[in-house]
Design an enzyme around this catalytic site. Structure first.
Site, short mmCIF file in Angstrom:
data_model
loop_
_atom_site.label_atom_id
_atom_site.label_comp_id
_atom_site.label_asym_id
_atom_site.label_seq_id
_atom_site.Cartn_x
_atom_site.Cartn_y
_atom_site.Cartn_z
CB CYS A 1 103.58 6.01 54.51
SG CYS A 1 104.44 6.77 53.12
CG HIS B 1 109.21 6.54 50.30
ND1 HIS B 1 107.97 6.36 49.73
CD2 HIS B 1 108.97 6.76 51.62
CE1 HIS B 1 107.03 6.46 50.66
NE2 HIS B 1 107.61 6.69 51.83
CG HIS C 1 109.26 4.28 55.74
ND1 HIS C 1 108.07 3.74 56.16
CD2 HIS C 1 108.93 5.30 54.91
CE1 HIS C 1 107.06 4.40 55.59
NE2 HIS C 1 107.56 5.36 54.83
CD GLU C 2 111.26 8.46 54.84
OE1 GLU C 2 110.95 8.77 53.67
OE2 GLU C 2 110.42 8.44 55.77
#
Ligand code: ZN
Length: 197
Positions: free
Chosen positions: A109, A159, A155-156
């Site tokens: 990341c 966030h 993953h995004e």
């Protein structure tokens, strides 16, 4: 247009922002277009495959992804590109369905430079999002066996909910610190750092 500073987990004030949930975008205005362009520029300059707005300090549900090209090994050992790199801009993305099987792959990341670990994620997802002009798109059964959009989007979106990949690692023995290896030795010799106590 411009390259923006990427927030890092080892800065306390920046960590607090990274741990905050982002809010939905309601206005598809020139400010959003400028944000998206900055995110694409910053992701590409850093050589990343994805970036969420929160990583440049903007708590809005916007992310960009650029998948690496897919290569296939031939019988003679050479590789051929079978699918080119593809860029996505996603506003208000939401996972609508996910596979129940999980598949672990090494992730890193831009907000945790040098750290890598094996993260189990759903092996496919269906999701929807708006583009930067507000048009709705749906992607069904996106594969997550590889650094494909079906994996990167998980993953995004994490966030956007204030979740970092290290929190998804189940086998902590896979967590690696490659910061020293990533640092060019030359820099360490020329610029002696004294603030690392
Ligand atoms: Zn990340």
């Amino acid at each position: 247009m411009g390259i923006r500073h990427i927030l890092k987990i080892d800065n306390l004030a920046e960590k607090e922002i990274l741990k905050t949930k982002s809010v939905r975008v309601k206005q598809f205005d020139p400010g959003l277009q400028a944000l998206v362009q900055d995110m694409l520029d910053t992701m590409r300059e850093q050589g990343g495959v994805g970036l969420a707005a929160v990583q440049i300090g903007v708590l809005r549900r916007v992310l960009v992804i650029e998948t690496p090209p897919i290569e296939e090994e031939q019988e003679d050992g050479t590789t051929v590109e079978v699918e080119p790199s593809k860029a996505y801009v996603m506003v208000n993305p939401e996972i609508t369905e996910a596979g129940t099987d999980r598949f672990a792959m090494t992730e890193g990341c831009l907000s945790l430079p040098g750290w890598y670990g094996d993260v189990p994620r759903a092996d496919w997802v269906s999701f929807k999002y708006q583009d930067q002009w507000g048009k709705l798109h749906r992607i069904k059964h996106a594969d997550a066996h590889g650094y494909l959009v079906g994996r990167i989007v998980q993953h995004e979106i994490d966030h956007l909910d204030g979740i970092l990949f290290t929190e998804r690692i189940e086998d902590l023995s896979t967590l690696q610190d490659r910061r020293q290896k990533a640092k060019p030795r030359r820099v360490g010799l020329l610029r002696r750092r004294t603030a690392e106590t």
